[in-house]
Design a protein around this motif. Structure first.
Motif, short mmCIF file in Angstrom:
data_model
loop_
_atom_site.label_atom_id
_atom_site.label_comp_id
_atom_site.label_asym_id
_atom_site.label_seq_id
_atom_site.Cartn_x
_atom_site.Cartn_y
_atom_site.Cartn_z
N SER A 1 2.15 -10.93 8.61
CA SER A 1 0.80 -10.36 8.60
C SER A 1 0.57 -9.40 7.43
O SER A 1 -0.56 -9.07 7.11
CB SER A 1 0.52 -9.64 9.92
N GLU A 2 1.65 -8.93 6.81
CA GLU A 2 1.47 -8.04 5.65
C GLU A 2 2.47 -8.37 4.54
O GLU A 2 3.66 -8.53 4.80
CB GLU A 2 1.64 -6.57 6.04
N ILE A 3 1.93 -8.44 3.32
CA ILE A 3 2.78 -8.57 2.14
C ILE A 3 2.63 -7.28 1.34
O ILE A 3 1.51 -6.89 0.98
CB ILE A 3 2.33 -9.74 1.24
N ILE A 4 3.72 -6.60 1.11
CA ILE A 4 3.69 -5.38 0.30
C ILE A 4 4.21 -5.74 -1.08
O ILE A 4 5.37 -6.14 -1.23
CB ILE A 4 4.57 -4.27 0.91
N VAL A 5 3.36 -5.63 -2.09
CA VAL A 5 3.78 -5.98 -3.44
C VAL A 5 4.42 -4.75 -4.07
O VAL A 5 3.77 -3.74 -4.34
CB VAL A 5 2.59 -6.47 -4.29
N ALA A 6 5.74 -4.81 -4.27
CA ALA A 6 6.49 -3.67 -4.80
C ALA A 6 7.15 -4.04 -6.13
O ALA A 6 8.32 -3.77 -6.35
CB ALA A 6 7.51 -3.20 -3.78
N ASP B 1 -6.46 -15.63 0.00
CA ASP B 1 -7.17 -16.52 0.92
C ASP B 1 -6.37 -16.91 2.16
O ASP B 1 -6.82 -17.70 2.97
CB ASP B 1 -7.62 -17.79 0.17
N PHE B 2 -5.16 -16.32 2.29
CA PHE B 2 -4.38 -16.61 3.49
C PHE B 2 -5.03 -15.93 4.69
O PHE B 2 -5.20 -14.71 4.68
CB PHE B 2 -2.95 -16.11 3.33
N PRO B 3 -5.39 -16.68 5.74
CA PRO B 3 -6.06 -16.06 6.88
C PRO B 3 -5.13 -15.07 7.59
O PRO B 3 -3.95 -15.36 7.79
CB PRO B 3 -6.40 -17.25 7.78
N GLY B 4 -5.68 -13.91 7.93
CA GLY B 4 -4.94 -12.93 8.72
C GLY B 4 -3.86 -12.20 7.96
O GLY B 4 -3.04 -11.51 8.55
N LEU B 5 -3.83 -12.34 6.65
CA LEU B 5 -2.78 -11.69 5.87
C LEU B 5 -3.36 -10.51 5.09
O LEU B 5 -4.38 -10.64 4.42
CB LEU B 5 -2.17 -12.69 4.88
N SER B 6 -2.71 -9.37 5.22
CA SER B 6 -3.14 -8.23 4.42
C SER B 6 -2.13 -8.02 3.28
O SER B 6 -0.92 -8.13 3.48
CB SER B 6 -3.29 -7.02 5.36
N VAL B 7 -2.64 -7.79 2.09
CA VAL B 7 -1.78 -7.59 0.92
C VAL B 7 -1.91 -6.14 0.47
O VAL B 7 -3.01 -5.66 0.24
CB VAL B 7 -2.16 -8.53 -0.24
N THR B 8 -0.79 -5.44 0.40
CA THR B 8 -0.83 -4.04 0.00
C THR B 8 0.04 -3.84 -1.25
O THR B 8 0.90 -4.65 -1.58
CB THR B 8 -0.33 -3.11 1.13
N ARG B 9 -0.22 -2.73 -1.93
CA ARG B 9 0.52 -2.41 -3.15
C ARG B 9 1.01 -0.98 -2.99
O ARG B 9 0.32 -0.14 -2.41
CB ARG B 9 -0.45 -2.53 -4.34
N GLY C 1 2.15 5.46 1.57
CA GLY C 1 0.75 5.58 1.17
C GLY C 1 0.21 4.33 0.52
O GLY C 1 -0.74 4.37 -0.24
N ARG C 2 0.85 3.18 0.83
CA ARG C 2 0.44 1.94 0.15
C ARG C 2 -1.02 1.61 0.45
O ARG C 2 -1.51 1.89 1.52
CB ARG C 2 1.37 0.80 0.55
N ARG C 3 -1.67 1.01 -0.55
CA ARG C 3 -3.09 0.73 -0.40
C ARG C 3 -3.33 -0.76 -0.21
O ARG C 3 -2.60 -1.59 -0.73
CB ARG C 3 -3.88 1.29 -1.60
N VAL C 4 -4.38 -1.04 0.56
CA VAL C 4 -4.70 -2.42 0.89
C VAL C 4 -5.47 -3.05 -0.27
O VAL C 4 -6.45 -2.48 -0.76
CB VAL C 4 -5.54 -2.49 2.17
N LEU C 5 -5.00 -4.17 -0.75
CA LEU C 5 -5.70 -4.88 -1.82
C LEU C 5 -6.66 -5.90 -1.21
O LEU C 5 -7.81 -6.00 -1.62
CB LEU C 5 -4.69 -5.57 -2.74
N VAL C 6 -6.18 -6.68 -0.25
CA VAL C 6 -7.09 -7.54 0.54
C VAL C 6 -6.65 -7.52 1.99
O VAL C 6 -5.49 -7.33 2.30
CB VAL C 6 -7.08 -9.03 0.08
#
Ligand SMILES: [Zn+2]
Length: 203
Positions: free
Chosen positions: A140-145, A165-173, A198-203
């Motif tokens: 459900s979450e991808i953290i781009v590190a 565009d992945f449904p239900g997926l939040s991408v954070t940085r 403190g990661r921020r949500v990108l989508v």
């Protein structure tokens, strides 16, 4: 310039990252003056690295088995995947003790000038994990590190485009505050821990 084997050793050591001719010379003479057992242990360790180190079938981390220690640990939250460039970044993030999810190692960052495009990175493997993880859990979450430098940012932008565009997926940085132009492994635990929490949500 020395003669024979000692110069060969210095030449080989000097090719290693971060050593240079002076450091190589110091190590070579240290080994020459030391006990034979020390050279035996070093030789054995090098042979083991060549023969026994494998990469985790799931995340690409260094592993002693089919799965790495983290992927094999059922207590780790498999719904969160932290995407890093290199296995050493996993160890930097683990030291912060702020993350209880899993990882995905890309094997580098996008760098078109050096011939590293998306196909050279383990992006396809990441997309496959999003479709289905081996233990059946849904991400459900991808953290781009990726590293806070030009290549790392370009990689983050590319991943965001692939993942948005992945449904239900939040991408954070990771939050800003990491020294720009640097490498994750050089950030201190406190700064990296804060950037993670403190990661921020990108989508
Ligand atoms: Zn793994």
């Amino acid at each position: 310039m020395y003669e024979g084997p000692i110069q060969d050793l210095i030449d080989q050591l000097a090719k290693l990252p971060g050593l240079g001719p002076k450091g190589a010379q110091r190590i070579a003479f240290h080994l020459l003056a030391g006990e034979n057992a020390e050279i035996d242990r070093l030789t054995a360790a090098l042979g083991k690295v060549r023969d026994d180190v494998t990469f985790c079938a799931e995340c690409g981390n260094i592993a002693a088995d089919r799965l790495c220690r983290i992927c094999a640990d059922a207590r780790r939250d498999a719904t969160k995947i932290c995407v890093v460039e290199e296995p050493k970044d996993i160890y930097a993030i683990e030291r912060t003790r702020e993350f209880d999810g899993r990882y995905h190692v890309l094997g580098g960052a996008l760098d078109p000038l050096s011939g590293v495009g998306p196909d050279q990175l383990r992006i396809r493997e990441l997309l496959k994990r999003l479709a289905e993880q081996s233990d059946g859990s849904v991400v459900s979450e991808i953290i781009v590190a990726t590293d806070p430098n030009t290549e790392g940012e370009a990689t983050a932008t590319y991943l965001l485009r692939m993942l948005k565009d992945f449904p239900g997926l939040s991408v954070t940085r990771l939050a800003s505050g990491l020294p720009m132009g640097g490498d994750l492994e050089f950030a201190d635990e406190l700064t990296l821990g804060r950037a993670l929490s403190g990661r921020r949500v990108l989508v």
